[in-house]
Write an enzyme that holds these catalytic residues in place. Structure first.
Site, PDB file in Angstrom:
ATOM      1  N   LYS A 124       0.862  -1.185   0.000  1.00  0.00           N
ATOM      2  CA  LYS A 124       0.000   0.000   0.000  1.00  0.00           C
ATOM      3  C   LYS A 124       0.895   1.230   0.000  1.00  0.00           C
ATOM      4  CE  LYS A 124      -4.435   0.876   0.018  1.00  0.00           C
ATOM      5  NZ  LYS A 124      -5.508   0.055  -0.545  1.00  0.00           N
TER       6      LYS A 124
HETATM    7  P1  NAD Z   1     -13.249   7.469  -3.022  1.00  0.00           P
HETATM    8  O1  NAD Z   1     -12.276   8.552  -2.751  1.00  0.00           O
HETATM    9  O2  NAD Z   1     -13.735   7.266  -4.415  1.00  0.00           O
HETATM   10  O3  NAD Z   1     -14.553   7.652  -2.106  1.00  0.00           O
HETATM   11  C1  NAD Z   1     -14.502   7.825  -0.736  1.00  0.00           C
HETATM   12  C2  NAD Z   1     -15.863   8.351  -0.305  1.00  0.00           C
HETATM   13  O4  NAD Z   1     -15.914   8.425   1.117  1.00  0.00           O
HETATM   14  C3  NAD Z   1     -16.172   9.749  -0.811  1.00  0.00           C
HETATM   15  O5  NAD Z   1     -17.547   9.821  -1.147  1.00  0.00           O
HETATM   16  C4  NAD Z   1     -15.873  10.630   0.387  1.00  0.00           C
HETATM   17  O6  NAD Z   1     -16.581  11.853   0.363  1.00  0.00           O
HETATM   18  C5  NAD Z   1     -16.346   9.730   1.491  1.00  0.00           C
HETATM   19  N1  NAD Z   1     -15.808  10.069   2.797  1.00  0.00           N
HETATM   20  C6  NAD Z   1     -14.572  10.506   3.119  1.00  0.00           C
HETATM   21  N2  NAD Z   1     -14.498  10.738   4.449  1.00  0.00           N
HETATM   22  C7  NAD Z   1     -15.696  10.418   4.959  1.00  0.00           C
HETATM   23  C8  NAD Z   1     -16.249  10.423   6.245  1.00  0.00           C
HETATM   24  N3  NAD Z   1     -15.514  10.807   7.287  1.00  0.00           N
HETATM   25  N4  NAD Z   1     -17.523  10.010   6.396  1.00  0.00           N
HETATM   26  C9  NAD Z   1     -18.255   9.603   5.347  1.00  0.00           C
HETATM   27  N5  NAD Z   1     -17.806   9.594   4.097  1.00  0.00           N
HETATM   28  C10 NAD Z   1     -16.547   9.988   3.911  1.00  0.00           C
HETATM   29  O7  NAD Z   1     -12.596   6.131  -2.434  1.00  0.00           O
HETATM   30  P2  NAD Z   1     -12.942   4.644  -2.787  1.00  0.00           P
HETATM   31  O8  NAD Z   1     -12.022   4.178  -3.842  1.00  0.00           O
HETATM   32  O9  NAD Z   1     -14.416   4.506  -2.966  1.00  0.00           O
HETATM   33  O10 NAD Z   1     -12.501   3.909  -1.433  1.00  0.00           O
HETATM   34  C11 NAD Z   1     -13.352   3.852  -0.296  1.00  0.00           C
HETATM   35  C12 NAD Z   1     -12.863   2.752   0.612  1.00  0.00           C
HETATM   36  O11 NAD Z   1     -12.844   1.518  -0.103  1.00  0.00           O
HETATM   37  C13 NAD Z   1     -11.445   2.903   1.166  1.00  0.00           C
HETATM   38  O12 NAD Z   1     -11.380   2.316   2.445  1.00  0.00           O
HETATM   39  C14 NAD Z   1     -10.607   2.094   0.201  1.00  0.00           C
HETATM   40  O13 NAD Z   1      -9.388   1.672   0.772  1.00  0.00           O
HETATM   41  C15 NAD Z   1     -11.555   0.933  -0.032  1.00  0.00           C
HETATM   42  N6  NAD Z   1     -11.294   0.177  -1.258  1.00  0.00           N
HETATM   43  C16 NAD Z   1     -11.293   0.763  -2.471  1.00  0.00           C
HETATM   44  C17 NAD Z   1     -11.087  -0.009  -3.603  1.00  0.00           C
HETATM   45  C18 NAD Z   1     -11.169   0.565  -4.987  1.00  0.00           C
HETATM   46  O14 NAD Z   1     -11.074  -0.206  -5.953  1.00  0.00           O
HETATM   47  N7  NAD Z   1     -11.371   1.853  -5.153  1.00  0.00           N
HETATM   48  C19 NAD Z   1     -10.835  -1.377  -3.474  1.00  0.00           C
HETATM   49  C20 NAD Z   1     -10.844  -1.947  -2.215  1.00  0.00           C
HETATM   50  C21 NAD Z   1     -11.091  -1.161  -1.106  1.00  0.00           C
END
Ligand code: NAD
Length: 434
Positions: A124
């Protein structure tokens, strides 16, 4: 399952976890690791190896800001384990990035790749910055200098990044270009989650949310429930949350609440997810969406619903609020949204948790497909990508469920047992190089 040796009929009493430091994601990850290691009766040597990352790089990132002033950011890349293949894991740009968070996320990537049995290790990366306050030019300069700082670890056979919180296809395009310029030829397999026009896989953008939908469907079927009419609450309406919500709605679920960093909206009648996605495309956030009534990011977790999808950041379900969670199923779209202490409380309440390393593994699975396509130079249709993803997610869910019933442990412990046994088996076969 023939490749895994596990003790049978083990019951776990994990009360000690209630006293852990909930805020530290690495400790939360280690608590789960320790419990699974104990149940697996893991060899002491392998236990020690797997408790430590292989390598962590910390770099200073001097950047000329648009104002003409020089700012110095800190970037981290942690390679947790590469016994099963090249390190794989996203890059996060956020002001709350920390070494412990990156280490925990890198370990989770190791277990995640193993639980869905794809031939990658775990890594990561993160840059401590506030991307929402930065211009496109500043973000590009941060990305290119960070890439240069960690270039010794990068490569299709060694370390393959992907997008994560606040990074996207464009950031991956800059990273791939910087790496390619440094080695003198185009290497699109150095990263995944790229734009489709430069070797990205069809279906990658939707893959994590699709995996959440598939595992939720499997969980509801297992519980004798149906997607049709199931009520869904989603915290975090970004890539993972919005697509999971959209696909669950397509399957007949009623999405009753959504939120992002600006707060949330609750409508018992149901929210039109496609409309909300369009709103965010046009307005960047859900601020001012005004559908239903406003709900805070704390209260949204405690709403009455069938499925709760925490899809924002880690540690949102803790010992402080777990007893107030009313969902029947928690599908962990985010990495580490539940603290180890909260696991016990959710168990006691009979809530079925689809653990992060399984629920959100769709993203890394299609990243693997992207890497395979890049290296083969032959590209698959979206239908083929989605079919292969579905097969892996359904089979992985079934394997974890089978283990959880066999050993009478929850899905989280079963998923750790499955992945740690796979990683440790490879360590045993490879031996310790001296
Ligand atoms: P992203 O940046 O696209 O979206 C994150 C979302 O969370 C946004 O809508 C943001 O406004 C919101 N957010 C941020 N802080 C917040 C809070 N305190 N309360 C509520 N909402 C809040 O990110 P993503 O890619 O969707 O990733 C989200 C999670 O999923 C992370 O934990 C990431 O590690 C995990 N993840 C992502 C992927 C991927 O393929 N993108 C894969 C596995 C896991």
């Amino acid at each position: 399952m023939a490749d895994i040796l596990l003790p049978t009929n083990t019951i776990v009493h994990p009360d000690k976890d209630r006293f852990l430091h909930e805020e530290n994601p690495f400790e939360a990850m280690m608590a789960r690791f320790d419990r699974a290691a104990e149940l697996l009766d893991l060899e002491p040597g392998i236990y020690k190896v797997l408790r430590n990352p292989e390598k962590t790089i910390i770099v200073s990132i001097p950047v000329m800001m648009d104002s003409g002033e020089v700012e110095v950011f800190t970037g981290i890349r942690c390679i947790y384990n590469t016994s099963r293949g090249p390190a794989k894991g996203g890059i996060r740009f956020d002001k709350n990035v920390s070494l412990d968070e990156v280490k925990a996320l890198a370990a989770w990537m190791t277990w995640k790749c193993a639980v869905v049995n794809i031939p990658f290790g775990g890594a990561k990366g993160g840059v401590i910055c506030d991307p929402l306050q930065m211009s496109i030019g500043e973000l590009e300069r941060v990305t290119r200098r960070y890439t240069t700082g960690i270039i010794a670890t990068l490569g299709p056979d060694s370390d393959v990044p992907a997008p994560d919180v606040n990074t996207n296809e464009r950031v991956m395009a800059w990273l791939m270009d910087t790496y390619s310029m440094r080695v003198g030829h185009t290497v699109n397999a150095v990263t995944t989650g790229k734009p489709v026009a430069m070797g990205g896989s069809l279906g990658r953008r939707e893959a994590t949310g699709r995996g959440c939908m598939i595992t939720t469907r499997e969980a509801l079927t297992h519980l004798g429930m149906s997607m049709k009419g199931a009520t869904v609450v989603v915290q975090g309406f970004g890539n993972v949350g919005s697509i999971a919500a959209e696909l669950m709605q397509d399957e007949g679920c009623k999405v009753v609440a959504i939120s992002d960093r600006t707060g949330g909206w609750y409508s018992p009648k149901g929210i039109d997810v496609k409309h909300a996605i369009k709103y965010v495309e046009e307005n960047k956030t859900l601020e001012g969406y005004n559908v239903g009534e406003p709900v805070s990011n704390e209260a949204i977790l405690e709403l009455e619903c069938d499925v709760l999808v925490p899809a924002a950041l880690e540690n949102v379900i803790t010992t402080k609020n777990a007893s107030r969670i009313k969902a029947k199923v928690v599908c962990e779209g985010a990495n580490g949204p539940t603290s180890a202490g909260a696991d016990t409380i959710l168990d006691e309440k009979g809530i079925f948790v689809i653990p992060d390393i399984l629920a959100n593994a769709g993203g890394v699975t299609v990243s693997y497909f992207e890497w395979v396509q890049n290296r083969g130079g032959y590209y698959w249709s979206e239908q083929v990508v989605n079919e292969r993803l579905k097969e892996i997610m359904v089979n992985s869910f079934a394997e974890v469920l089978k283990l959880s019933r066999l050993h009478r442990v929850n899905m989280r412990t079963a998923s750790y047992m499955l992945s740690i046994s796979r990683v440790s088996m490879v360590h045993k076969l490879r031996g310790i190089y001296a």
